[in-house]
Design a protein around this motif. Structure first.
Motif, mmCIF file in Angstrom:
data_model
loop_
_atom_site.group_PDB
_atom_site.id
_atom_site.type_symbol
_atom_site.label_atom_id
_atom_site.label_comp_id
_atom_site.label_asym_id
_atom_site.label_seq_id
_atom_site.Cartn_x
_atom_site.Cartn_y
_atom_site.Cartn_z
ATOM 1 N N ARG A 104 0.834 -1.206 0.000
ATOM 2 C CA ARG A 104 0.000 0.000 0.000
ATOM 3 C C ARG A 104 0.864 1.250 0.000
ATOM 4 O O ARG A 104 0.549 2.254 -0.659
ATOM 5 C CB ARG A 104 -0.931 -0.002 1.212
ATOM 6 N N ALA A 105 1.983 1.211 0.740
ATOM 7 C CA ALA A 105 2.884 2.364 0.779
ATOM 8 C C ALA A 105 3.525 2.600 -0.586
ATOM 9 O O ALA A 105 3.841 3.747 -0.947
ATOM 10 C CB ALA A 105 3.967 2.146 1.835
ATOM 11 N N MET A 106 3.692 1.520 -1.353
ATOM 12 C CA MET A 106 4.278 1.631 -2.699
ATOM 13 C C MET A 106 3.249 2.089 -3.723
ATOM 14 O O MET A 106 3.573 2.265 -4.898
ATOM 15 C CB MET A 106 4.858 0.285 -3.117
ATOM 16 N N GLY A 107 2.023 2.252 -3.272
ATOM 17 C CA GLY A 107 1.005 2.763 -4.189
ATOM 18 C C GLY A 107 0.062 1.716 -4.741
ATOM 19 O O GLY A 107 -0.759 2.027 -5.617
ATOM 20 N N SER A 108 0.145 0.484 -4.236
ATOM 21 C CA SER A 108 -0.774 -0.555 -4.721
ATOM 22 C C SER A 108 -2.201 -0.209 -4.298
ATOM 23 O O SER A 108 -2.439 0.197 -3.159
ATOM 24 C CB SER A 108 -0.387 -1.925 -4.153
ATOM 25 N N SER A 109 -3.123 -0.410 -5.213
ATOM 26 C CA SER A 109 -4.530 -0.106 -4.915
ATOM 27 C C SER A 109 -5.137 -1.194 -4.059
ATOM 28 O O SER A 109 -4.611 -2.311 -3.962
ATOM 29 C CB SER A 109 -5.314 0.020 -6.219
ATOM 30 N N ASN A 110 -6.264 -0.853 -3.427
ATOM 31 C CA ASN A 110 -6.987 -1.865 -2.655
ATOM 32 C C ASN A 110 -7.408 -3.021 -3.544
ATOM 33 O O ASN A 110 -7.376 -4.184 -3.137
ATOM 34 C CB ASN A 110 -8.220 -1.232 -2.003
ATOM 35 N N GLY A 111 -7.804 -2.705 -4.785
ATOM 36 C CA GLY A 111 -8.215 -3.746 -5.711
ATOM 37 C C GLY A 111 -7.114 -4.749 -5.988
ATOM 38 O O GLY A 111 -7.358 -5.957 -6.106
ATOM 39 N N TYR A 112 -5.877 -4.261 -6.076
ATOM 40 C CA TYR A 112 -4.740 -5.152 -6.331
ATOM 41 C C TYR A 112 -4.557 -6.110 -5.158
ATOM 42 O O TYR A 112 -4.342 -7.320 -5.346
ATOM 43 C CB TYR A 112 -3.479 -4.315 -6.528
ATOM 44 N N ILE A 113 -4.635 -5.569 -3.944
ATOM 45 C CA ILE A 113 -4.464 -6.404 -2.749
ATOM 46 C C ILE A 113 -5.626 -7.382 -2.622
ATOM 47 O O ILE A 113 -5.447 -8.540 -2.231
ATOM 48 C CB ILE A 113 -4.349 -5.519 -1.494
ATOM 49 N N TYR A 114 -6.828 -6.930 -2.976
ATOM 50 C CA TYR A 114 -7.979 -7.836 -2.954
ATOM 51 C C TYR A 114 -7.733 -9.039 -3.861
ATOM 52 O O TYR A 114 -8.038 -10.178 -3.500
ATOM 53 C CB TYR A 114 -9.246 -7.129 -3.432
ATOM 54 N N ARG A 115 -7.182 -8.754 -5.027
ATOM 55 C CA ARG A 115 -6.939 -9.835 -5.996
ATOM 56 C C ARG A 115 -5.928 -10.841 -5.464
ATOM 57 O O ARG A 115 -6.043 -12.050 -5.701
ATOM 58 C CB ARG A 115 -6.488 -9.263 -7.332
ATOM 59 N N VAL A 116 -4.917 -10.336 -4.739
ATOM 60 C CA VAL A 116 -3.923 -11.250 -4.166
ATOM 61 C C VAL A 116 -4.585 -12.210 -3.177
ATOM 62 O O VAL A 116 -4.367 -13.419 -3.220
ATOM 63 C CB VAL A 116 -2.798 -10.455 -3.464
#
Length: 377
Positions: free
Chosen positions: A291-303
């Motif tokens: 998240r600090a690197m700029g990853s969106s919530n959607g990206y983390i959700y997908r993981v």
């Protein structure tokens, strides 16, 4: 997007002990649901096995008859009335009932007698593996299933016993005609069935009606219903549905099977949810870094969801393999487990939904992470 599978798989396989625990939960849940639903399907087939193998378009039944094994009787004279209906090709009385089978050792066991009309062939033994069905026309001849050898004291063709004090001899053997009530089916010729069941000559259990090829079933159905008075007339599909509903839901057997399946889903979901949540909690710093690197919530959700899908696929494959073995082991049992392609497809969807739903708790935990926490370490 290409890093999503990598991150998910590394999170999943990093703690192998937790991964194994998750798989055990999924496999337990899917196998339990598979077996419960397989029993439900197998039970549903067994309760209608006689109806499925009867060559009949319509069934004339005593009023209120709930299933094939219902002991109610009707007036056999109805046969002449039904035969007179335009479009009816033949009407065959069916005589069935419980009776006592006395072994040569003197022991007795209950059996269910089925009177077969060999000349008309409306209901006759199938899957005959030894002997000749035509021999059933002999006085005292019976046909039994070889799965009941021990129960009936039968070892081969020619074995003898008594039904209601009448001497009988086994003239043929079937394979796979089992009763869900565990009471063995015994086929006899229709003309002797009344003697073995204690049925009066002017009574019958049901009437099996076959129509002419060019007959309109609905028209004949209405005409027959108008003639039989208080008795019921059902199509084969209607009678099959009534019998299945009675045994599965009227007796509570179906509710018990569904309760077991629901328990499996709940247990599996709780185990997977707890494991995914714990795994995500152990990797909060990594998610905070993303998240600090700029990853969106959607990206983390997908993981997280991809991680859940990996669990679902691997667990489902293992569970299906176990289910296949169980099906083979129960194929010759009193109540075989039946697994159909649509059940496999439905279970796969259920497994995916269960695992993805379990990931919701982990997702909620991650979205609450403050990215700044990664700089406080």
């Amino acid at each position: 997007m290409s890093l999503v599978p990598t991150l998910a798989s590394r999170n999943l396989f990093h703690d192998r002990l937790r991964f194994v625990a998750t798989l055990i939960g999924i496999v337990f849940s899917v196998v339990l649901v598979m077996i419960q639903m397989g029993l439900f399907l197998g039970f549903g087939r067994m309760v209608t096995t006689m109806i499925d193998h009867a060559s009949a378009d319509l069934w004339v039944l005593p009023k209120g008859a709930k299933c094939f094994e219902d002991p109610s009787l009707l007036d056999a004279k109805l046969r002449d009335k039904v035969t007179s209906v335009d479009g009816v090709a033949s009407v065959v009385p069916l005589v069935i009932g419980f009776s006592d089978w006395r072994l040569e050792s003197g022991e007795t066991t209950p059996v269910f007698v089925v009177g077969a009309d060999l000349r008309d062939g409306s209901l006759r033994p199938w899957n005959v593996v030894e002997g000749d069905v035509r021999a059933l026309s002999q006085n005292g001849a019976v046909i039994v299933d070889r799965s009941y050898y021990d129960r009936l004291g039968v070892s081969k063709i020619g074995s003898t016993a008594e039904i209601r004090g009448r001497h009988v001899k086994v003239v043929a053997l079937t394979d796979g005609i089992r009763s869900f009530t565990t009471t063995p089916y015994v086929f006899v010729d229709l003309k002797y069935a009344r003697t073995y069941t204690g049925t009066f000559p002017d009574r019958a259990s049901d009437l099996l009606v076959r129509l002419k090829p060019d007959a309109d079933r609905d028209t004949v159905l209405k005409a027959v219903r108008a003639l039989v008075g208080e008795h019921e007339v059902l199509t084969t599909d209607e009678f099959r549905s009534r019998s299945r509903s009675f045994w599965l839901f009227g007796t509570g057997a179906g509710a018990a099977l569904f309760a077991g399946a629901l328990l499996g889903v709940i247990v599996g979901t709780v185990i997977v949810a707890q494991t995914l949540y714990s795994s995500t909690k152990d990797h909060l710093s990594e998610f905070a870094t993303l998240r600090a690197m700029g990853s969106s919530n959607g990206y983390i959700y997908r993981v997280i969801i991809y991680q859940a899908l990996l669990n679902a696929i691997i667990g489902f494959v293992i569970a299906t393999a176990i289910g296949t073995v169980v099906v083979e082991m129960t194929a010759k049992s009193a109540l075989p487990i039946v697994i159909t392609p649509w059940l496999i497809a439905a279970l796969f969807v259920l497994t995916v939904v269960m695992c993805v739903a379990s990931a919701i708790g982990a997702i909620v935990r991650v979205v609450r992470i403050d990215p700044a926490t990664v700089f406080m370490r």
